[in-house]
Design an enzyme around this catalytic site. Structure first.
Site, mmCIF file in Angstrom:
data_model
loop_
_atom_site.group_PDB
_atom_site.id
_atom_site.type_symbol
_atom_site.label_atom_id
_atom_site.label_comp_id
_atom_site.label_asym_id
_atom_site.label_seq_id
_atom_site.Cartn_x
_atom_site.Cartn_y
_atom_site.Cartn_z
ATOM 1 N N ASP A 53 0.859 -1.181 0.000
ATOM 2 C CA ASP A 53 0.000 0.000 0.000
ATOM 3 C C ASP A 53 0.893 1.228 0.000
ATOM 4 O O ASP A 53 1.366 1.669 1.043
ATOM 5 C CB ASP A 53 -0.910 -0.026 1.235
ATOM 6 C CG ASP A 53 -1.766 1.234 1.366
ATOM 7 O OD1 ASP A 53 -1.745 2.069 0.431
ATOM 8 O OD2 ASP A 53 -2.435 1.382 2.400
ATOM 9 N N GLU A 131 32.244 5.860 3.113
ATOM 10 C CA GLU A 131 32.861 5.714 4.433
ATOM 11 C C GLU A 131 31.848 6.196 5.467
ATOM 12 O O GLU A 131 31.570 7.381 5.553
ATOM 13 C CB GLU A 131 34.144 6.542 4.525
ATOM 14 C CG GLU A 131 35.162 6.262 3.422
ATOM 15 C CD GLU A 131 36.300 7.274 3.404
ATOM 16 O OE1 GLU A 131 36.369 8.127 4.327
ATOM 17 O OE2 GLU A 131 37.117 7.221 2.468
ATOM 18 N N GLU A 133 30.358 6.716 9.344
ATOM 19 C CA GLU A 133 30.670 6.870 10.756
ATOM 20 C C GLU A 133 29.403 6.707 11.592
ATOM 21 O O GLU A 133 28.315 7.067 11.149
ATOM 22 C CB GLU A 133 31.295 8.246 11.014
ATOM 23 C CG GLU A 133 32.641 8.424 10.314
ATOM 24 C CD GLU A 133 33.173 9.845 10.388
ATOM 25 O OE1 GLU A 133 34.379 10.032 10.181
ATOM 26 O OE2 GLU A 133 32.373 10.777 10.648
ATOM 27 N N GLU A 188 36.893 5.860 15.580
ATOM 28 C CA GLU A 188 37.032 7.237 15.100
ATOM 29 C C GLU A 188 37.478 8.174 16.224
ATOM 30 O O GLU A 188 37.872 7.732 17.297
ATOM 31 C CB GLU A 188 35.702 7.711 14.484
ATOM 32 C CG GLU A 188 35.713 7.771 12.954
ATOM 33 C CD GLU A 188 36.712 8.770 12.404
ATOM 34 O OE1 GLU A 188 37.053 9.737 13.110
ATOM 35 O OE2 GLU A 188 37.163 8.575 11.268
ATOM 36 N N GLU A 195 34.013 3.840 12.441
ATOM 37 C CA GLU A 195 33.890 4.016 10.996
ATOM 38 C C GLU A 195 34.084 2.682 10.301
ATOM 39 O O GLU A 195 34.956 1.888 10.681
ATOM 40 C CB GLU A 195 34.910 5.025 10.471
ATOM 41 C CG GLU A 195 34.875 5.195 8.944
ATOM 42 C CD GLU A 195 35.805 6.298 8.452
ATOM 43 O OE1 GLU A 195 35.840 7.363 9.089
ATOM 44 O OE2 GLU A 195 36.490 6.077 7.432
ATOM 45 N N HIS A 244 31.657 10.215 4.051
ATOM 46 C CA HIS A 244 32.431 10.667 2.897
ATOM 47 C C HIS A 244 32.169 9.729 1.730
ATOM 48 O O HIS A 244 32.107 8.508 1.885
ATOM 49 C CB HIS A 244 33.922 10.698 3.235
ATOM 50 C CG HIS A 244 34.234 11.559 4.418
ATOM 51 N ND1 HIS A 244 35.375 11.412 5.176
ATOM 52 C CD2 HIS A 244 33.554 12.587 4.983
ATOM 53 C CE1 HIS A 244 35.378 12.303 6.153
ATOM 54 N NE2 HIS A 244 34.273 13.028 6.052
ATOM 55 N N ARG A 315 41.759 18.400 4.521
ATOM 56 C CA ARG A 315 40.552 17.764 5.039
ATOM 57 C C ARG A 315 39.509 18.755 5.540
ATOM 58 O O ARG A 315 38.432 18.343 5.972
ATOM 59 C CB ARG A 315 40.913 16.773 6.156
ATOM 60 C CG ARG A 315 41.678 15.562 5.647
ATOM 61 C CD ARG A 315 42.033 14.584 6.753
ATOM 62 N NE ARG A 315 42.830 13.488 6.231
ATOM 63 C CZ ARG A 315 42.345 12.355 5.755
ATOM 64 N NH1 ARG A 315 41.040 12.169 5.737
ATOM 65 N NH2 ARG A 315 43.137 11.403 5.301
ATOM 66 N N GLU A 332 36.762 12.874 -3.330
ATOM 67 C CA GLU A 332 36.112 12.584 -2.055
ATOM 68 C C GLU A 332 35.234 13.761 -1.654
ATOM 69 O O GLU A 332 35.720 14.839 -1.337
ATOM 70 C CB GLU A 332 37.159 12.314 -0.961
ATOM 71 C CG GLU A 332 36.550 12.011 0.399
ATOM 72 C CD GLU A 332 37.602 11.929 1.491
ATOM 73 O OE1 GLU A 332 38.046 10.802 1.804
ATOM 74 O OE2 GLU A 332 37.999 12.986 2.026
ATOM 75 N N ARG A 334 32.981 15.379 1.073
ATOM 76 C CA ARG A 334 33.026 15.199 2.520
ATOM 77 C C ARG A 334 31.791 15.736 3.252
ATOM 78 O O ARG A 334 31.702 15.610 4.474
ATOM 79 C CB ARG A 334 34.281 15.870 3.075
ATOM 80 C CG ARG A 334 35.568 15.253 2.550
ATOM 81 C CD ARG A 334 36.805 15.992 3.056
ATOM 82 N NE ARG A 334 36.940 15.986 4.486
ATOM 83 C CZ ARG A 334 37.437 14.981 5.211
ATOM 84 N NH1 ARG A 334 37.833 13.861 4.594
ATOM 85 N NH2 ARG A 334 37.527 15.063 6.522
#
Length: 442
Positions: A53, A131, A133, A188, A195, A244, A315, A332, A334
């Site tokens: 449904d 990745e 976490e 982490e 992670e 990430h 980073r 990557e 982030r």
């Protein structure tokens, strides 16, 4: 994942004593759903005759058009390792279809499949390495989740400091048994935070794997007396949970983001893809960061990006280019967090990157310095814009981005409406109410 035919699935069910099958699908807002059937119904299931449904699913169809069908992807058949080994339980991930047999436009998996058809028509394939976490918290005397943790471990620590090590190991082994490659797992930065990195796969498989990982983490944590949460920012003074996403485009087995002649070993295609992501990052932010709580994570100082920048190794940037080159060259992203709907997020990211390629956009100069140490005036002098600072800001940016809206199709408006209702509800509630709800749901 290993590909299966109908006959192979029927044989495996008999040989492995499978008695129960979960027909799984994901709703518009990223919640995993399922219809459970006994093995006696497997022929109907394989024929796509299991109904649901749709009007009872948030963000789906209206009550007068409620009947929908689940069509399983045979390649996703897998036995759930954490279920009983006598009378086993298997799962198949399904696409939602309309009664006339056509794919349902509001099914996130169908949205991603349609986006991938565009890139396949260009002779390309999108590979994704996520990745994820998450936190492992203690439960109270009544079994309710808390934000307390018994471990005091930090980045890459191990037992006995890391009290979640055994749960993380169980998750990794369970995923491997299901044919999902695990590249790494570790503790982490924050106490109780972990992670798990999945091996790259094609985009559709990667999205399926993300949903399976979240189910495995929550299930095995509960089995071990813990509560797992992917909530972006459960603790005020600790790092938040990100997801990430590593992206790369391949053609006939060759990584098209790599160019050995370029000083940074990045191809023109990669730079255009980066430019497209930066151009539309504000527009797909409400998909990649879908909760009110998501924007509590995206603040300076906790390795979560705040600005529309890219860098080869920084980073603090929104987009980072890891050092690996050749077949491992990748972009990557982030900003996403693990509460996002991976199907819609990847569809929007792909649309953004392809827009950069079509328009031959060039990314701005990369930023090597730590963005967290730069003042607002310095950022402004460099022409660096910020990501949205709230879900409401992100929804407005999404509405103004035709590339993202087109990638989601006709149900984009329903997504925005649902998230705007969530924003209105949460902003009038005390933070503890929001915390409790997010801990349980995500």
């Amino acid at each position: 994942m290993e590909g299966y035919t109908r006959e192979e699935i029927l044989r495996l069910i008999q040989e492995e004593d499978v008695q129960f099958i979960r027909m799984q699908f994901t709703d518009l807002f990223g919640q995993l759903k399922n219809v459970a059937i006994t093995v006696s119904q497997i022929e109907r299931a394989l024929d796509g005759e299991i109904m649901l449904d749709g009007s009872s699913i948030q963000g789906s169809v209206r009550v007068e058009e409620s009947d929908q069908y689940l069509k399983p992807d045979l390649n996703t058949f897998a036995i759930l390792p954490w279920r009983p080994q006598y009378g086993k339980v298997a799962r198949m991930i399904c696409n939602v279809h309309n009664p006339d047999g056509s794919p349902f436009a509001g099914d996130p998996r169908n949205v991603l499949k349609q986006a991938l058809q565009t890139v396949e028509d260009m002779g390309l394939a999108l590979n994704v390495g996520p990745e994820l976490e998450f936190f492992l918290f203690l439960t109270d005397e009544e079994g309710n989740p808390s934000t307390r943790t018994a471990d005091r471990a930090g980045y890459f620590d191990l037992g006995p400091l890391d009290h979640g090590e055994s749960t993380r190991r169980e998750v990794a082994l369970a995923l491997e048994k299901m044919g999902i490659g695990v590249e790494a797992s570790h503790h982490e930065v924050a106490a109780g935070q972990h992670e798990i990195d999945l091996k790259y796969a094609d985009a559709l498989t990667a999205a399926d794997n993300i949903m399976t990982l979240k189910l495995a983490v929550k299930t095995l944590a509960q089995k071990n007396g813990l509560h797992a949460t992917f909530m972006p920012k459960p603790l005020r003074d600790a790092a938040g949970n990100g997801m990430h996403i590593n992206l790369s485009l391949f053609r006939e087995g060759r990584n098209m983001f790599y160019d050995e002649r370029d000083p940074q070993r990045l191809s023109l295609l990669a730079r255009q893809f980066i430019a497209g992501l930066l151009e539309h990052a504000r527009g797909f932010c409400a998909l990649a960061n879908p909760l009110v709580n998501s924007y509590k994570r995206m603040v300076a100082g906790y390795e979560a990006p705040c600005c529309l920048t890219w860098s080869s190794g920084n980073r603090s940037a929104l987009i980072r280019i890891p050092v690996s080159r050749g077949q491992g060259t990748r972009v990557e992203l982030r900003s996403p967090d693990p509460t996002c709907n991976p199907y819609l997020t990847l569809a929007a990211c792909l649309a953004a990157g392809l827009d950069g390629i079509r328009r031959e956009l060039a990314p701005p100069p990369e930023i090597a310095g730590n963005l967290y140490h730069m003042s607002p005036e310095e950022l402004a002098s460099r022409g660096i814009r910020n990501l949205p600072s709230s879900l409401e800001d992100a929804l407005r940016a999404m509405e103004a981005d035709p590339v993202v809206i087109e990638a989601l199709g006709p149900y984009a408006a329903r997504y925005i409406e649902g998230k705007r209702q969530e924003w209105e509800e949460y902003r009038t509630q005390i933070s503890q109410w929001e915390l409790d709800r997010c801990l349980i749901t995500w």
